[in-house]
Structures are given as C-alpha cells and as structure tokens.
Design a protein around this motif. Structure first.
Motif, PDB file in Angstrom:
ATOM      1  N   SER A  93     -12.376   1.740  -2.377  1.00 12.59           N
ATOM      2  CA  SER A  93     -10.926   1.643  -2.538  1.00 12.59           C
ATOM      3  C   SER A  93     -10.444   2.736  -3.479  1.00 12.59           C
ATOM      4  CB  SER A  93     -10.523   0.265  -3.064  1.00 12.59           C
ATOM      5  OG  SER A  93     -11.162  -0.005  -4.291  1.00 12.59           O
ATOM      6  N   VAL A  94      -9.120   2.945  -3.457  1.00 15.27           N
ATOM      7  CA  VAL A  94      -8.498   3.965  -4.294  1.00 15.27           C
ATOM      8  C   VAL A  94      -8.062   3.325  -5.608  1.00 15.27           C
ATOM      9  CG1 VAL A  94      -6.592   5.614  -4.484  1.00 15.27           C
ATOM     10  CG2 VAL A  94      -7.726   5.251  -2.277  1.00 15.27           C
ATOM     11  N   GLU A 109       1.318   1.229  -6.767  1.00 13.70           N
ATOM     12  CA  GLU A 109       0.108   1.935  -7.194  1.00 13.70           C
ATOM     13  C   GLU A 109      -1.087   0.998  -7.309  1.00 13.70           C
ATOM     14  OE1 GLU A 109      -0.232   5.044  -7.308  1.00 13.70           O
ATOM     15  OE2 GLU A 109       1.890   5.514  -6.999  1.00 13.70           O
ATOM     16  N   TYR A 147       0.813  -1.212   0.000  1.00 12.64           N
ATOM     17  CA  TYR A 147       0.000   0.000   0.000  1.00 12.64           C
ATOM     18  C   TYR A 147       0.847   1.262   0.000  1.00 12.64           C
ATOM     19  CZ  TYR A 147      -4.518  -2.238   0.322  1.00 12.64           C
ATOM     20  OH  TYR A 147      -5.644  -2.955   0.021  1.00 12.64           O
ATOM     21  N   THR A 194      -3.380   7.024   0.636  1.00 10.48           N
ATOM     22  CA  THR A 194      -4.158   5.886   0.161  1.00 10.48           C
ATOM     23  C   THR A 194      -4.760   5.178   1.364  1.00 10.48           C
ATOM     24  OG1 THR A 194      -4.169   3.972  -1.331  1.00 10.48           O
ATOM     25  CG2 THR A 194      -2.306   4.159   0.198  1.00 10.48           C
ATOM     26  N   HIS A 227     -11.068   8.781  -8.810  1.00  7.85           N
ATOM     27  CA  HIS A 227     -10.074   8.200  -7.911  1.00  7.85           C
ATOM     28  C   HIS A 227     -10.610   7.039  -7.070  1.00  7.85           C
ATOM     29  CE1 HIS A 227      -7.598  12.198  -7.867  1.00  7.85           C
ATOM     30  NE2 HIS A 227      -7.453  11.500  -8.983  1.00  7.85           N
ATOM     31  N   LYS A 249       3.753   6.275   0.221  1.00  8.55           N
ATOM     32  CA  LYS A 249       2.495   6.960   0.487  1.00  8.55           C
ATOM     33  C   LYS A 249       2.129   6.767   1.961  1.00  8.55           C
ATOM     34  CE  LYS A 249       0.162   4.651  -2.677  1.00  8.55           C
ATOM     35  NZ  LYS A 249       1.166   3.899  -3.421  1.00  8.55           N
TER      36      LYS A 249
END
Length: 538
Positions: A210-211, A47, A43, A226, A124, A84
């Motif tokens: 979710s992203v 990506e 995560y 994220t 997104h 991230k």
C-alpha cells in the motif's frame, strides 16, 4: 467521563455540517454504506484512505459512526483537479537463490502508465509478506486442519521505476521494491520445510502493498497516483532470474521409474565440444518440481558467468535430475537404504538416472564425453559416489559434498574401481546429519562435538572421511578433501548478533562447494574447486 478521541470529534463535526447543509431525511438514506463509490472518494481525495476505512469499520456500531459513509459522500468536493488517480495495480514477485535457499528479494508493481522516477522513494510504501500454510503441532507431530496466514512486515530498502522484470529504468511504467533478505528471515522464503515428509514445499505467498499516506507519487503529467492495497488476487506470477534460464520439469522414464530433470544450455561460441556439469540434489529437494531442486541448494551458481568461465569459451551444460523421493530410496517407497541391513547401497533410481544422463548426452550431440562431471550434496553426494563406483569409466571427475555413502559399503573392490578417478570432497566436522566426528546431536540440527585432549575433533571412519582415506591408501593421486570445522557465511553480508560471520547448520557444507570457496594448494599452485574440475578429463 468517557474521553472522546480526535477522530470521534471530527465525525461529530462532519455530522453537524451535514445536518446544516444537506437536504435529506433519516428515512431517505441507508447508513454505514461502505461501497465502491465511498472507496473511490477516499482513495482519490484523502491522504489516508485505509485509516478512514479502518475507522469507519471500528465505529460501525456507534450511532455517529453509522452515518460516516453518508457524511463523507455528501461533503466530498467535486473538484477533479484535487483528486488523485487510483491505479489498478498488479504485482510480480522476484525470487533468487541464496546460500540458505530461495528468497523473494523484489516485488515489481505494474502501474499501467509511466511514472516520474523522481517521485518514487522507498518511504512511500508499506509491505506485508503473507505466507499461508498449515502449522505443525510439535507435541503431536500433526498438521493443523486449516492453513494459517503468517504475516510479517518487510522492510523496503530500495524503490525505483523499472521494466517488467525489475531492471531499473528512468520513468518506467513499473515500480520495483527491493527487500532485505537473510538466512533467518523466513518471511522472504517461498518455501516451507515439511518436517514430516523431509521435503521443501512451495507455500501460497502474497504481498499486501500500500501507499503511505502523504506520499506524492506522480505520472509524467504530474498527476498524483495511488492504489488500493494489493492481495493474492493481484499477483500475476513469480520471476526467477537465474532459475528461469533452465528448462524445467522435463520428464524421463525407464521401466516405470519416472524422473524429472532441468537443463541449462550455454551460449555456444566455438565449434569445440562442451563439458557437462551434473548436480544431484539433497533429500529436501526431491519431488516433481525441478525449480525446488535448482533453488533449494542455490544450484543457479553453476550457470553464473564466473563459474561458467572456468569451462572454456562455450561454458558448460548443466543437468539437474530430480528423484520423486530421495536418491537413497531403497524401493521407491521412501525407504532409506541405510535402514535396510542388506541393501548394500542399492538405489531404486540408479538405473533410470544413468539412462537419463546418457540420453541427455546423446540428445545434445556436442557434449564432450571426456569431460562429464558429477556432484551433489548429502543424498546427492551419496548418489554421486554410487554413480562413479558403478560407472567409473563414464565420468571425468566427481565433486560430492556432505556425502552420505556409508563407510561399510566402501569395499576394497569398490575403492579399486575409482582409485584413479579425480575427486574433490567437501564436508564439515560439525555435520549433525551425516556425522564424520564423534559428538552428540541436539534438537536435530545442533552438533556438540567430543574433542580430544588437544581440543581437536575426533574423526569417525565413515562417509567422506572413509572415502578420502581409503582412496589415498589405494594410491589415488588426485583426490582432495576440503574439511571445514563449521559452515559460516563467506559473502560478508550476514552476521550474528556479536558481529561474527553467520553460522549455518553444519550439514550445509555444499555452500562452500557451490560458492567455489574450496581452495587447495596442488603442485605448488593455489586452485579452487571449479578451476580444478574444469581441468579434469578422462
């Protein structure tokens, strides 16, 4: 020769690199270890973490796949500037009333930190609605032993930073996702109709959010954010913006007969007395949770500003009683009084309902007792007629829709008690549930009319038809009847495949009532139902 896909080639290359660069032996490691540390790496530093996790699972029995988790851990960079922030996200659903019932039209994500508004876009996010309930076997009319998850992807139509209740603000610490809703989109509903009990019921509803890989959502320090896909454990509640303005699930009891009720109190602006609007729900909204009675028929329209404005500077109180079963219950045991030959319209709940209304009026102290208005739909329309016949001196006016009070019960004596009572009825010609026209009902909900030689509906002398005609014959000068051929969308938002306004089940004529779409020309002036209602006084 078996084709090797791209992901398998990548895994083989990773294993080769691992063998060349890592100092370890096969005996020293555990293979296929998908643990918290691996998830953190995926995560923070990839990506498409969900794709990686799905791939690892799919390859778990493959020789190379068993080593993927270890290879990823060994090869992951330790450069924190490239990682991230993985945020622990919770979410709240937002439910509003619509003509067809309630719909979850928003989800509010709690990001735990201020988010840069410029980095938030509807593209997104991926969203699934998961409604969990027991399916009905229509062959045997029994429910399955276990509940099933009904998963549907929901389209995000807007995304923006917001406050905790979903109001858009710049750089808020919440992100609100708005969804498309519609009368045929069951995935948006927190309800499921139990055909065996005839009641609307809440179902367990969760959202998997979710992203989308590659999305660059950032906080105000430009750190990329994220989160792991959400589930039922991350749901913190449900906001009902208008329903929450009611005080719900209050209790009343008389002689062992218990009722629930919800109330809305307007903001007082003057010292004048305030009128009271009473709404009685349909059979599907009976039970012991008044949010169902308020949202099932979109009663929230009664407290919105455009409706409240008709009733003066103070607006109007709104009282929504709820029967445990239905208002037409003969004995409190879910037995319809129209199935009992000599019931003569008796309702098990009438005495308790009248006592509840009087108790509420006395408790408030500022209700204008000359301006108490009672209405309802279907079962509630029956009960509206029942109440004004048995207590004609108490109510200033009535506004029943699709009312189910039988014509056989409308004796001359009963009609005479209300021959001076202002009343506005609403019904649809193609109502399959409370029939007022000749025709055949197909599959419970579809009404096929029998038309006369000129193509017109052939009226039955029952329900709203009988009530209206007999009141007119008795000399009632203030009775009105909005009679529609069918029930169609008037908002301009919903259409059929051929571009026509969406058509609802013909029983749902209360949609016109609660939207104030009933219009008459009275004394030369065009007037709406609520405008007329507010002018009535004892």
């Amino acid at each position: 020769m078996k084709k090797i896909n791209k992901k398998t080639i990548i895994s083989m290359m990773m294993m080769l690199l691992l063998m060349l660069t890592a100092n370890f032996t096969l005996a020293d490691v555990t293979t296929n270890d998908v643990d918290a540390s691996l998830e953190k790496i995926l995560y923070e530093r990839t990506e498409n973490p969900e794709d990686w996790l799905n791939f690892i699972e799919s390859q778990s029995n493959d020789v190379l796949g068993k080593w993927l988790p270890l290879m990823i851990k060994k090869l992951a960079t330790n450069d924190e500037t490239l990682a991230k922030d993985v945020v622990d996200v919770t979410y709240t659903t937002v439910t509003n009333g619509y003509d067809w019932g309630p719909a979850i039209d928003k989800v509010v994500l709690d990001m735990g930190m201020a988010v840069d508004s410029k980095t938030v876009s509807r593209e997104h996010f991926k969203v699934k609605s998961i409604r969990t309930f027991k399916d009905l076997d229509f062959a045997t009319f029994t429910f399955a032993d276990a509940a099933t998850d009904h998963e549907v992807t929901r389209e995000v139509i807007k995304a923006y930073t917001s406050d905790a209740t979903g109001n858009a603000i710049t750089d808020g610490s919440f992100i609100t996702l708005e969804f498309e809703v519609g009368p045929d989109m069951a995935e948006s509903s927190p309800f499921n109709y139990n055909i065996l009990s005839g009641r609307n019921e809440y179902v367990e509803t969760s959202y998997e959010i979710s992203v989308v890989p590659g999305s660059k959502i950032a906080n105000l320090e430009e750190k990329q954010l994220t989160f792991k896909p959400t589930s039922i454990k991350d749901k913190t509640g449900d906001i009902q913006p208008y329903s929450d303005k009611f005080v719900h699930n209050q209790d009343f009891e008389l002689n062992g007969v218990a009722l629930k009720y919800a109330t809305f109190t307007p903001k007082e602006k003057t010292n004048e007395k305030t009128p009271l609007l009473i709404w009685l729900h349909g059979a599907g909204e009976g039970g012991v949770d008044t949010t169902i009675a308020v949202l099932g028929n979109n009663v929230t329209n009664l407290i919105k500003e455009d409706t409240q404005a008709y009733f003066g500077d103070n607006g109007a109180y709104v009282l929504v009683p709820q029967a445990p079963t239905m208002w037409m219950d003969f004995n409190g045991e879910n037995v319809y009084n129209n199935t009992i030959a000599d019931s003569d319209s008796h309702s098990f709940y009438e005495e308790a309902l009248m006592a509840l209304i009087k108790d509420f009026v006395a408790e408030q102290g500022d209700i204008d007792t000359d301006r108490i208005y009672i209405g309802g739909c279907s079962n509630g329309g029956y009960m509206t007629v029942k109440m004004v016949i048995d207590h004609p001196e108490y109510f200033a006016a009535a506004y029943p829709a699709a009312e189910a009070y039988l014509g056989d019960w409308l004796t001359e004596e009963r009609i005479n008690t209300i021959k001076d009572l202002p009343m506005w009825l609403t019904h649809a010609q193609n109502d399959p549930t409370v029939k007022i026209s000749e025709g055949e009902v197909v599959n419970f909900t579809n009404f096929v009319p029998k038309l006369d030689a000129k193509g017109n509906f052939i009226p039955l002398d029952d329900s709203s038809n009988a009530l209206y005609n007999r009141l007119v014959a008795a000399g009632n000068k203030n009775v009105h009847y909005s009679l529609f051929d069918k029930v169609v969308d008037t908002s301009g938002n919903y259409f059929t495949a051929d571009g026509k306004p969406y058509e609802y089940m013909g029983h749902w004529s209360w949609i016109y009532t609660l939207n104030n779409d009933c219009v008459m020309t009275i004394d030369g002036n065009e007037i709406t139902l609520f405008q007329w209602l507010a002018e009535q006084s004892r």
